[in-house]
Design a protein around this motif. Structure first.
Motif, PDB file in Angstrom:
ATOM      1  N   GLU A 178       0.860  -1.194   0.000  1.00  0.00           N
ATOM      2  CA  GLU A 178       0.000   0.000   0.000  1.00  0.00           C
ATOM      3  C   GLU A 178       0.889   1.235   0.000  1.00  0.00           C
ATOM      4  OE1 GLU A 178      -3.501   0.288   2.535  1.00  0.00           O
ATOM      5  OE2 GLU A 178      -3.240  -1.829   3.009  1.00  0.00           O
ATOM      6  N   ILE A 179       0.588   2.178  -0.913  1.00  0.00           N
ATOM      7  CA  ILE A 179       1.356   3.441  -0.947  1.00  0.00           C
ATOM      8  C   ILE A 179       0.459   4.570  -0.464  1.00  0.00           C
ATOM      9  CG2 ILE A 179       2.648   5.059  -2.388  1.00  0.00           C
ATOM     10  CD1 ILE A 179       3.319   2.858  -4.314  1.00  0.00           C
ATOM     11  N   PHE A 180       1.013   5.414   0.423  1.00  0.00           N
ATOM     12  CA  PHE A 180       0.275   6.566   0.961  1.00  0.00           C
ATOM     13  C   PHE A 180       0.951   7.831   0.458  1.00  0.00           C
ATOM     14  CE2 PHE A 180      -0.145   2.949   3.654  1.00  0.00           C
ATOM     15  CZ  PHE A 180      -1.518   2.902   3.903  1.00  0.00           C
ATOM     16  N   GLU A 181       0.246   8.598  -0.341  1.00  0.00           N
ATOM     17  CA  GLU A 181       0.817   9.804  -0.944  1.00  0.00           C
ATOM     18  C   GLU A 181       0.071  11.033  -0.421  1.00  0.00           C
ATOM     19  OE1 GLU A 181       3.309  11.075  -2.995  1.00  0.00           O
ATOM     20  OE2 GLU A 181       2.208  12.940  -2.676  1.00  0.00           O
ATOM     21  N   ALA A 182       0.848  12.018   0.057  1.00  0.00           N
ATOM     22  CA  ALA A 182       0.244  13.228   0.627  1.00  0.00           C
ATOM     23  C   ALA A 182      -0.537  14.032  -0.414  1.00  0.00           C
ATOM     24  CB  ALA A 182       1.338  14.107   1.230  1.00  0.00           C
ATOM     25  N   GLY A 183       0.012  14.127  -1.617  1.00  0.00           N
ATOM     26  CA  GLY A 183      -0.606  14.974  -2.649  1.00  0.00           C
ATOM     27  C   GLY A 183      -1.709  14.265  -3.403  1.00  0.00           C
ATOM     28  N   PRO A 184      -2.383  15.020  -4.278  1.00  0.00           N
ATOM     29  CA  PRO A 184      -3.463  14.422  -5.065  1.00  0.00           C
ATOM     30  C   PRO A 184      -2.958  13.726  -6.329  1.00  0.00           C
ATOM     31  CG  PRO A 184      -3.374  16.795  -5.434  1.00  0.00           C
ATOM     32  CD  PRO A 184      -2.282  16.475  -4.450  1.00  0.00           C
ATOM     33  N   HIS A 185      -1.629  13.667  -6.514  1.00  0.00           N
ATOM     34  CA  HIS A 185      -1.062  13.117  -7.753  1.00  0.00           C
ATOM     35  C   HIS A 185       0.179  12.301  -7.431  1.00  0.00           C
ATOM     36  CE1 HIS A 185       0.992  16.583  -6.484  1.00  0.00           C
ATOM     37  NE2 HIS A 185       0.069  17.410  -6.951  1.00  0.00           N
ATOM     38  N   VAL A 186       0.632  11.486  -8.410  1.00  0.00           N
ATOM     39  CA  VAL A 186       1.881  10.732  -8.220  1.00  0.00           C
ATOM     40  C   VAL A 186       3.025  11.483  -8.918  1.00  0.00           C
ATOM     41  CG1 VAL A 186       0.655   8.534  -8.100  1.00  0.00           C
ATOM     42  CG2 VAL A 186       1.545   9.324 -10.312  1.00  0.00           C
ATOM     43  N   GLY A 187       4.245  11.011  -8.724  1.00  0.00           N
ATOM     44  CA  GLY A 187       5.400  11.582  -9.447  1.00  0.00           C
ATOM     45  C   GLY A 187       6.277  12.476  -8.590  1.00  0.00           C
ATOM     46  N   GLY A 188       5.752  12.965  -7.465  1.00  0.00           N
ATOM     47  CA  GLY A 188       6.552  13.812  -6.577  1.00  0.00           C
ATOM     48  C   GLY A 188       7.116  15.012  -7.326  1.00  0.00           C
ATOM     49  N   MET A 189       8.399  15.267  -7.135  1.00  0.00           N
ATOM     50  CA  MET A 189       9.054  16.404  -7.813  1.00  0.00           C
ATOM     51  C   MET A 189       9.171  16.146  -9.319  1.00  0.00           C
ATOM     52  SD  MET A 189      12.314  17.164  -5.402  1.00  0.00           S
ATOM     53  CE  MET A 189      12.205  16.518  -3.756  1.00  0.00           C
ATOM     54  N   SER A 190       8.946  14.903  -9.737  1.00  0.00           N
ATOM     55  CA  SER A 190       9.074  14.577 -11.161  1.00  0.00           C
ATOM     56  C   SER A 190       7.710  14.493 -11.841  1.00  0.00           C
ATOM     57  CB  SER A 190       9.819  13.245 -11.326  1.00  0.00           C
ATOM     58  OG  SER A 190      11.081  13.306 -10.717  1.00  0.00           O
ATOM     59  N   GLY A 206      -1.498  -3.560  -6.346  1.00  0.00           N
ATOM     60  CA  GLY A 206      -1.064  -2.613  -5.316  1.00  0.00           C
ATOM     61  C   GLY A 206      -2.155  -1.595  -5.012  1.00  0.00           C
ATOM     62  N   LYS A 207      -2.153  -1.100  -3.765  1.00  0.00           N
ATOM     63  CA  LYS A 207      -3.155  -0.092  -3.384  1.00  0.00           C
ATOM     64  C   LYS A 207      -2.468   1.256  -3.265  1.00  0.00           C
ATOM     65  CE  LYS A 207      -6.300  -3.071  -0.893  1.00  0.00           C
ATOM     66  NZ  LYS A 207      -6.281  -3.753   0.382  1.00  0.00           N
ATOM     67  N   LEU A 208      -3.034   2.264  -3.934  1.00  0.00           N
ATOM     68  CA  LEU A 208      -2.445   3.604  -3.906  1.00  0.00           C
ATOM     69  C   LEU A 208      -3.455   4.566  -3.303  1.00  0.00           C
ATOM     70  CD1 LEU A 208      -0.253   5.623  -4.814  1.00  0.00           C
ATOM     71  CD2 LEU A 208      -1.241   5.559  -7.098  1.00  0.00           C
ATOM     72  N   HIS A 209      -3.081   5.189  -2.185  1.00  0.00           N
ATOM     73  CA  HIS A 209      -3.983   6.138  -1.524  1.00  0.00           C
ATOM     74  C   HIS A 209      -3.452   7.543  -1.758  1.00  0.00           C
ATOM     75  CE1 HIS A 209      -5.560   2.654   0.724  1.00  0.00           C
ATOM     76  NE2 HIS A 209      -4.296   2.305   0.846  1.00  0.00           N
ATOM     77  N   LEU A 210      -4.124   8.319  -2.623  1.00  0.00           N
ATOM     78  CA  LEU A 210      -3.698   9.698  -2.866  1.00  0.00           C
ATOM     79  C   LEU A 210      -4.311  10.606  -1.806  1.00  0.00           C
ATOM     80  CD1 LEU A 210      -4.015   9.840  -6.767  1.00  0.00           C
ATOM     81  CD2 LEU A 210      -1.944   9.539  -5.404  1.00  0.00           C
ATOM     82  N   ALA A 211      -3.763  11.820  -1.694  1.00  0.00           N
ATOM     83  CA  ALA A 211      -4.250  12.805  -0.721  1.00  0.00           C
ATOM     84  C   ALA A 211      -4.367  12.196   0.675  1.00  0.00           C
ATOM     85  CB  ALA A 211      -5.599  13.379  -1.180  1.00  0.00           C
ATOM     86  N   THR A 212      -3.389  11.365   1.022  1.00  0.00           N
ATOM     87  CA  THR A 212      -3.397  10.690   2.324  1.00  0.00           C
ATOM     88  C   THR A 212      -2.048  10.901   3.014  1.00  0.00           C
ATOM     89  OG1 THR A 212      -4.818   9.023   1.289  1.00  0.00           O
ATOM     90  CG2 THR A 212      -3.906   8.466   3.440  1.00  0.00           C
ATOM     91  N   PRO A 213      -1.844  12.079   3.586  1.00  0.00           N
ATOM     92  CA  PRO A 213      -0.541  12.351   4.212  1.00  0.00           C
ATOM     93  C   PRO A 213      -0.293  11.498   5.451  1.00  0.00           C
ATOM     94  CG  PRO A 213      -2.038  14.244   4.449  1.00  0.00           C
ATOM     95  CD  PRO A 213      -2.746  13.238   3.603  1.00  0.00           C
ATOM     96  N   VAL A 214       0.967  11.102   5.602  1.00  0.00           N
ATOM     97  CA  VAL A 214       1.386  10.317   6.765  1.00  0.00           C
ATOM     98  C   VAL A 214       2.048  11.283   7.735  1.00  0.00           C
ATOM     99  CG1 VAL A 214       3.024   8.539   7.504  1.00  0.00           C
ATOM    100  CG2 VAL A 214       1.770   8.263   5.351  1.00  0.00           C
ATOM    101  N   SER A 215       1.682  11.202   9.016  1.00  0.00           N
ATOM    102  CA  SER A 215       2.356  12.115   9.949  1.00  0.00           C
ATOM    103  C   SER A 215       3.633  11.499  10.502  1.00  0.00           C
ATOM    104  CB  SER A 215       1.414  12.572  11.066  1.00  0.00           C
ATOM    105  OG  SER A 215       0.834  11.461  11.677  1.00  0.00           O
ATOM    106  N   GLY A 216       3.795  10.201  10.395  1.00  0.00           N
ATOM    107  CA  GLY A 216       5.034   9.562  10.832  1.00  0.00           C
ATOM    108  C   GLY A 216       4.747   8.221  11.463  1.00  0.00           C
ATOM    109  N   MET A 217       5.618   7.836  12.397  1.00  0.00           N
ATOM    110  CA  MET A 217       5.457   6.547  13.062  1.00  0.00           C
ATOM    111  C   MET A 217       4.569   6.720  14.290  1.00  0.00           C
ATOM    112  SD  MET A 217       7.603   4.556  11.372  1.00  0.00           S
ATOM    113  CE  MET A 217       7.993   3.221  12.476  1.00  0.00           C
ATOM    114  N   ALA A 218       3.809   5.702  14.586  1.00  0.00           N
ATOM    115  CA  ALA A 218       2.964   5.739  15.783  1.00  0.00           C
ATOM    116  C   ALA A 218       3.809   5.414  17.021  1.00  0.00           C
ATOM    117  CB  ALA A 218       1.834   4.730  15.630  1.00  0.00           C
TER     118      ALA A 218
END
Ligand code: FAD
Length: 460
Positions: free
Chosen positions: A28-40, A222-234
């Motif tokens: 599972e991928i958790f991406e903060a933004g609404p899109h993939v690719g990051g700086m690229s 694979g599961k991709l969750h967009l607009a799902t920011p991670v705050s860190g470790m619990a």
């Protein structure tokens, strides 16, 4: 089956996720933004497609090339590079060409460069500690002052004397502007032209590769969750905590979020590690995009602005990349790059102030002549340059050791994720090797990529 959680869907996180899903792991991928690719990623502006600054792809690593080519598909092209340097009111072709450079410098200045280089070669030297020591030692003080000093100081926001020699060793080890200058002055033989004169580019922009990768990742289950920011470790030190408060447990975590932010979230962080983290700083990029009412402004894909009197660092002209990203005829979109740190003057500027500065500075270079700027917009990219300040290696080693010894279920990779000045190919390589470690029980030391990784890296 191992369950793997990944923070970030940039090149590093997506590659790792894709390759683990291909091996049959549950990812599972958790991406903060609404899109993939990051700086690229590639975005749309005024009906044109643009990247976040210039994004050419280059690698000498077969594994990375095979993977990138598979993801890019047929829809890509090899582009003939056209770039120049603006310095002292003049344009230098880059890679440097003897006649153009001599015409700009004049015979007297060229002779002084030769003497300054020869003087350095005769001088006894200690192991270089700073970027300045390294470059002056390799190419002479005059070439350093013309072609390295002002650009590097704009980019890093510190003097070249404070910048670690590591940066020079990593980024200009194999080929560099300095070597090109020495070649031009006939002080060094050998040509690296094939390395810098062409690069790969997906017809629909750099981000097209990562859009396809994400699609293929989903196709593999694979599961991709967009607009799902991670705050860190619990608090349990094992689970991942989302900003919405949810806590999720995985067998292994791969983080590409800023290393300092990951560390700050760790429970029971020893004071020594916390203090080492505060020694690791990032530089931010401010991109001012201008929509200009002409399509044949200049032929470069991008230019480096070395002149110290301008705050501008780099200009990209998206009209000159691929037909697939061009919008309406009769227009060009330019991206003007500025770099800043938390709290400095540029960082505090409003979008209107930045746009005004950008228009004024691009006019000073003469690049847009009397063309009209129809519209402008600003995109801020936080934390995109890990600053290799002298001493950063000590701090990074403390953080690294803590993660290696106490958090064996966490792998930190990527540009801000591992505090490495990565290009796309390095982040992809980190993703591929992280997948081999987890999926095939390989034992790659991911922290050593970029220093031991003996491939071509370009200074600019
Ligand atoms: C102006 C500029 C020009 C460049 N030019 C080139 C070039 O010419 N060629 C080249 O190869 N490379 C170039 N690069 C570098 C390239 O963009 C990076 O190397 C690459 O994108 C790094 O990939 P990454 O996955 O490591 O990090 P990123 O691309 O930064 O991806 C990280 C992802 O993690 C996400 N994330 C961060 N924090 C969290 C969180 N808390 N929770 C969830 N998600 C999070 C982010 O939103 C992002 O999507 C350039 C970069 C810049 C800024």
């Amino acid at each position: 089956m191992k369950r793997v959680g990944i923070i970030g869907a940039g090149p590093a996180g997506l590659t790792a996720g894709h390759e683990l899903a291909r091996r049959g792991l549950e990812v599972e991928i958790f991406e903060a933004g609404p899109h993939v690719g990051g700086m690229s990623r590639t975005i749309e502006l005024w009906g044109h497609k643009v990247d976040l600054g210039p994004h050419r792809f280059f690698t000498r690593d077969d594994k990375v090339r095979r993977f990138w080519t598979e993801m890019a598909g047929e829809d890509r092209q090899v582009i003939d590079r056209r770039t120049r340097i603006y310095f002292g009111g003049l344009f230098y072709d880059y890679p440097l060409r003897p006649l153009n450079a001599l015409a700009n410098m004049g015979p007297w200045q060229a002779a002084r460069c030769v003497m300054s280089y020869a003087g350095e070669k005769l001088r006894r030297k200690n192991e270089p500690e700073s970027f300045e020591d390294w470059v002056v030692g390799a190419f002479g003080r005059l070439l350093y002052e013309m072609f390295f000093k002002s650009y590097s100081e704009k980019l890093w926001g510190i003097t070249c004397d404070e910048l670690d020699a590591d940066f020079a060793a990593q980024r200009i080890k194999k080929f560099s502007l300095g070597e090109a200058a020495l070649g031009m002055l006939r002080l060094k033989s050998g040509s690296h032209a094939t390395l810098v004169d062409q690069f790969d580019y997906p017809a629909a922009g750099t981000g097209a590769v990562y859009d396809r990768m994400a699609e293929s990742f989903r196709g593999l289950g694979g599961k991709l969750h967009l607009a799902t920011p991670v705050s860190g470790m619990a608090e349990d030190g094992h689970s991942l905590r989302l900003e919405n408060g949810e806590t999720l447990r995985f067998d292994h975590l791969i983080s590409t979020m800023p290393l300092t932010a990951l560390c700050a979230s760790l429970p029971d962080l020893p004071e020594k590690v916390r203090s080492a983290c505060t020694g690791l700083a990032y530089r931010h990029t401010l991109l001012v995009y201008l929509l200009v009412d002409q399509e044949d402004l200049f032929s470069d894909q991008w230019l480096y602005i070395h002149s110290p009197e301008l705050r501008l660092g780099r200009v990209t002209n998206f009209r000159n990349w691929s037909a697939g990203i061009r919008g309406a005829p009769g227009q060009s979109v330019l991206a003007l790059e500025y770099w800043c740190s938390d709290g400095d003057a540029l960082h505090g500027m409003s979008a209107e102030e930045l746009q005004k500065l950008a228009v004024q500075e691009i006019r000073t270079t003469g690049l847009i002549k009397d063309a009209q700027v129809l519209d402008a917009t600003v995109i801020r990219i936080p934390k995109c340059y890990p600053v290799y300040r002298k001493g950063y290696r000590r701090d990074l080693a403390v953080v690294m050791e803590h993660l290696k010894s106490r958090l064996t279920h966490v792998t930190a990779i990527g540009r801000y994720g591992a505090f490495k000045y990565n290009n796309q190919d390095h982040s992809i390589l980190m993703g591929l090797l992280a997948a081999e470690n987890l999926g095939d029980n390989a034992r790659h030391d991911l922290w050593s990529i970029n220093t031991d990784y003996g491939v071509y890296q370009e200074s600019m």
